[in-house]
Design an enzyme around this catalytic site. Structure first.
Site, PDB file in Angstrom:
ATOM      1  CD  GLU A   1      -2.825   1.165   2.416  1.00 35.50           C
ATOM      2  OE1 GLU A   1      -2.759   0.285   3.290  1.00 35.50           O
ATOM      3  OE2 GLU A   1      -3.584   2.151   2.467  1.00 35.50           O
TER       4      GLU A   1
ATOM      5  NE  ARG B   1       3.978  -7.619  10.479  1.00 33.02           N
ATOM      6  CZ  ARG B   1       3.384  -6.856   9.558  1.00 33.02           C
ATOM      7  NH1 ARG B   1       2.359  -7.292   8.875  1.00 33.02           N
ATOM      8  NH2 ARG B   1       3.822  -5.620   9.331  1.00 33.02           N
TER       9      ARG B   1
ATOM     10  CE  LYS C   1       3.151   0.133   4.909  1.00 35.32           C
ATOM     11  NZ  LYS C   1       2.579  -0.071   3.555  1.00 35.32           N
TER      12      LYS C   1
HETATM   13  P1  ATP Z   1       2.565  -2.047   7.788  1.00 32.66           P
HETATM   14  O1  ATP Z   1       1.908  -2.624   9.008  1.00 32.66           O
HETATM   15  O2  ATP Z   1       3.992  -1.683   7.975  1.00 32.66           O
HETATM   16  O3  ATP Z   1       1.755  -0.951   7.158  1.00 32.66           O
HETATM   17  P2  ATP Z   1       1.536  -3.751   5.791  1.00 32.66           P
HETATM   18  O4  ATP Z   1       1.502  -5.227   5.838  1.00 32.66           O
HETATM   19  O5  ATP Z   1       0.263  -3.044   5.958  1.00 32.66           O
HETATM   20  O6  ATP Z   1       2.626  -3.261   6.786  1.00 32.66           O
HETATM   21  P3  ATP Z   1       1.827  -3.400   2.984  1.00 32.66           P
HETATM   22  O7  ATP Z   1       2.395  -2.262   2.236  1.00 32.66           O
HETATM   23  O8  ATP Z   1       0.371  -3.608   2.847  1.00 32.66           O
HETATM   24  O9  ATP Z   1       2.219  -3.222   4.497  1.00 32.66           O
HETATM   25  O10 ATP Z   1       2.626  -4.742   2.678  1.00 32.66           O
HETATM   26  C1  ATP Z   1       3.015  -5.190   1.416  1.00 32.66           C
HETATM   27  C2  ATP Z   1       3.427  -6.625   1.539  1.00 32.66           C
HETATM   28  O11 ATP Z   1       4.536  -6.752   2.422  1.00 32.66           O
HETATM   29  C3  ATP Z   1       2.332  -7.501   2.090  1.00 32.66           C
HETATM   30  O12 ATP Z   1       2.322  -8.714   1.382  1.00 32.66           O
HETATM   31  C4  ATP Z   1       2.732  -7.683   3.516  1.00 32.66           C
HETATM   32  O13 ATP Z   1       2.208  -8.886   4.004  1.00 32.66           O
HETATM   33  C5  ATP Z   1       4.259  -7.677   3.435  1.00 32.66           C
HETATM   34  N1  ATP Z   1       4.861  -7.240   4.702  1.00 32.66           N
HETATM   35  C6  ATP Z   1       4.649  -6.096   5.365  1.00 32.66           C
HETATM   36  N2  ATP Z   1       5.353  -6.061   6.523  1.00 32.66           N
HETATM   37  C7  ATP Z   1       6.036  -7.226   6.582  1.00 32.66           C
HETATM   38  C8  ATP Z   1       6.937  -7.809   7.535  1.00 32.66           C
HETATM   39  N3  ATP Z   1       7.274  -7.176   8.666  1.00 32.66           N
HETATM   40  N4  ATP Z   1       7.451  -9.025   7.255  1.00 32.66           N
HETATM   41  C9  ATP Z   1       7.129  -9.662   6.123  1.00 32.66           C
HETATM   42  N5  ATP Z   1       6.295  -9.179   5.199  1.00 32.66           N
HETATM   43  C10 ATP Z   1       5.738  -7.981   5.414  1.00 32.66           C
HETATM   44 MG    MG Z   2      -1.296  -2.085   5.395  1.00 30.94          MG
END
Ligand code: ATP
Ligand code: MG
Length: 564
Positions: A35, A261, A271
């Site tokens: 995102e 994760r 984020k």
């Molecule tokens: P955040 O909580 O930091 O906003 P998010 O999962 O909402 O993280 P996205 O931008 O939606 O962030 O994630 C893009 C991809 O990266 C998704 O497939 C997500 O599952 C993966 N991802 C995000 N954070 C991690 C992490 N700490 N370890 C492994 N994969 C991750």
């Molecule tokens: Mg997200």
């Protein structure tokens, strides 16, 4: 250090089984779906390595898809940084897509669901809907709008799209099962009204799809076969499958696979929390060298190859675990030891005058040049000339007027080696009015040129130095952990309570050898005895500025020893 060869693990097993069964006719297609509401962090590196790695391992493709369904928090700055960081990490998306490109198709599919009696417009507010959803073991309450006529929902949904209603006044919900044990299936919201410009579609849309409604359908539109996400989406999988099973899909149904994760000690990888560090001015921005973002790690000097190797090493697994930050750092040190050039730099200078240093006939001091290897690990890295003369800088730490026990570096009456140059022994000091030593006076032994004594006598210490007349001024930032506890926020719930108040120190008056002027922007060099340092990558910074990537000591080896 052992480096495992495959990211594969359980996902690779699933792909192999699908290939054997002919499920997708041997096709493998993945996507990385960020995102655009922040910069990528080290956690994303794991997902990227898995998504691109699986595609590569099976001769498939991986697209970058922006999951841009939420205009409140998204921005083109984030889109651009994400594209840049993925490239830097060493991966090339097959193509770049946006969920917002599918808004029209998603809308059409939503109307199909309404027509089939599988979705309805609910006019209750978010709070009521949430309360009615109940919880595990509690019954859900059906909305009074659940059984409204199909034509009514369809007309209202069209008016929602046309912008005729206020934000939050209506939603479109899937009609699944308000008594399901899986809360995700209790009539989830598919669309909400939001009258806010979107960074790509502008003001065309007044309604936006939710993550769950957009994600699987975007996968299906693109022809994704294996859709990897993190474990918190396990409970969403039945919903992912329910939506897909109601639609007329252009390809075979994609499947969702969940992995753990990546979390690191002393680090937050959310984020939202990273943004808070910026808005609270605890760090200078997304690329502050203390940030676990890819842009921060890059500026700090972490090589992309080391991050990739670390992600491959930890693999794709199904148990959430926090890895030691020192383990990632061990990969960084291993890579930097292999590729970085060695230089001499003095961070806290103390003047050293060699009182028996010769002069030329015209009274100027003699200057000698020592030919030094750039990287003893890599003969191909060549050598350079380092100037040496009678006035030098050494580290303040390397001299003690009254040497404490076990201090083997320089003090009055003691002989040490100046690295690659000569043996010297100190005989006097000069002090300022406050009694601080501001100059050390020493004599050198001309017979030890190159750093060894022909009579075989030994010294207990070898020190780095720079010639004062040739030294260049530099500013050096030293970093420590941003959070002092292993699990930031574990005790109080707020990571900000565990901030290390001394996570950065700026040294303004460093003296470095002249060859460092030619360091490329962003390049990492090893300052002998001190650690790895990355030159500031911003071309607008014209002064010599370095960020300490890491010290030299392999802390991971010690941690492993302790825990074995
Ligand atoms: P955040 O909580 O930091 O906003 P998010 O999962 O909402 O993280 P996205 O931008 O939606 O962030 O994630 C893009 C991809 O990266 C998704 O497939 C997500 O599952 C993966 N991802 C995000 N954070 C991690 C992490 N700490 N370890 C492994 N994969 C991750
Ligand atoms: Mg997200």
């Amino acid at each position: 250090m052992s480096v495992e060869t495959s990211v594969g693990d359980f996902v690779a097993d699933v792909v192999r089984a699908d290939n054997a069964a002919g499920t997708y006719s041997g096709r493998v297609q993945t996507r990385f779906p960020p995102e655009p509401n922040g910069y990528l962090h080290i956690g994303h590196a794991k997902a990227i390595t898995a998504d691109f790695g699986i595609a590569e391992q099976f001769g498939g493709i991986c697209k970058l898809r922006f999951d841009d369904t939420n205009p409140d928090t998204e921005d083109v700055e984030y889109v651009e940084s994400i594209i840049k960081d993925i490239g830097w990490l060493g991966f090339t998306p097959h193509s770049v897509c946006y969920a917002s490109d599918y808004f029209e198709k998603l809308y059409e599919w939503a109307e199909n669901l309404i027509e089939k009696g599988l979705a309805y417009v609910d006019e209750q507010d978010a709070e009521t809907i949430s309360a009615q959803r109940g919880g595990y073991g509690n019954r859900g309450i059906e909305s009074p709008f659940r059984d409204r006529p199909i034509e009514e929902s369809l007309a209202l949904f069209r008016q929602m799209r046309a912008g005729e209603f206020e934000d939050g006044s209506k939603v479109l919900r899937a009609k699944i099962d308000m008594q399901s044990e899986n809360m995700q299936l209790r009539d989830p919201v598919m669309y909400r009204i939001r009258k806010l410009a979107h960074h790509r579609t502008g003001t065309v849309w007044s309604i936006y799809p939710t993550y769950d409604w957009a994600h699987g359908q975007s996968d299906a539109i693109e022809g994704v076969t294996h859709s990897m996400c993190t474990l918190e989406f396990v409970a969403h999988r039945p919903l992912y499958e329910w939506y897909l099973s109601q639609l007329d899909l252009p390809f075979e149904k994609p499947q969702q696979l969940e992995f753990a994760r990546l979390e690191l000690t002393h680090t937050v990888t959310s984020k939202r929390k990273l943004l808070k560090l910026i808005t609270d001015q605890i760090v200078t921005g997304w690329d502050d060298p203390r940030m676990p973002t890819l842009s921060g790690l890059r500026r700090r000097g972490f090589p992309a190859a080391a991050i990739r190797a670390f992600c491959t090493h930890i693999g794709v697994n199904k148990t959430n675990a926090r890895h030691s930050i020192e383990e990632l750092e061990a990969f960084v040190r291993a890579e930097l030891n292999r590729v970085s050039q060695r230089r001499m730099a003095v961070l806290r200078p103390l003047k050293l005058v060699i009182t028996n240093w010769p002069q030329n006939a015209d009274g100027t001091p003699v200057v000698e040049y020592f030919e030094v290897m750039n990287n003893p690990e890599d003969a191909g890295a060549g050598t350079r000339s380092v100037p040496f003369a009678g006035v030098l800088y050494i580290e303040q730490d390397d001299f003690a007027e009254i040497p404490p026990p076990k201090f083997f570096r320089l003090s009055v009456g003691r002989e040490v080696r100046l690295r690659g140059a000569y043996f010297i022994s100190a005989h006097d000091v000069v002090k300022d009015a406050a009694g601080n030593v501001v100059e050390v006076q020493a004599s050198y032994d001309p017979a030890t040129r190159g750093g060894d004594a022909p009579d075989g006598r030994k010294v207990k210490s070898t020190m780095h130095w720079v010639s004062a007349a040739h030294a260049v001024d530099a500013q050096v930032f030293l970093y420590d952990r941003l959070f002092s506890t292993e699990v930031p926020g574990e005790a109080s719930g707020d990571p900000l309570d565990d901030l290390n108040p001394a996570s950065v120190e700026c040294l303004e008056n460093c003296k470095v050898e002249p060859a460092l002027v030619d360091t490329a922007l962003g390049e990492v060099v090893q300052f002998e005895r001190l650690g790895y340092f990355a030159r500031e990558e911003n071309p607008d910074v014209t002064d010599l500025v370095f960020h300490r990537t890491l010290g030299l000591r392999d802390e991971w080896a010690n941690i492993k020893k302790r825990t074995q």
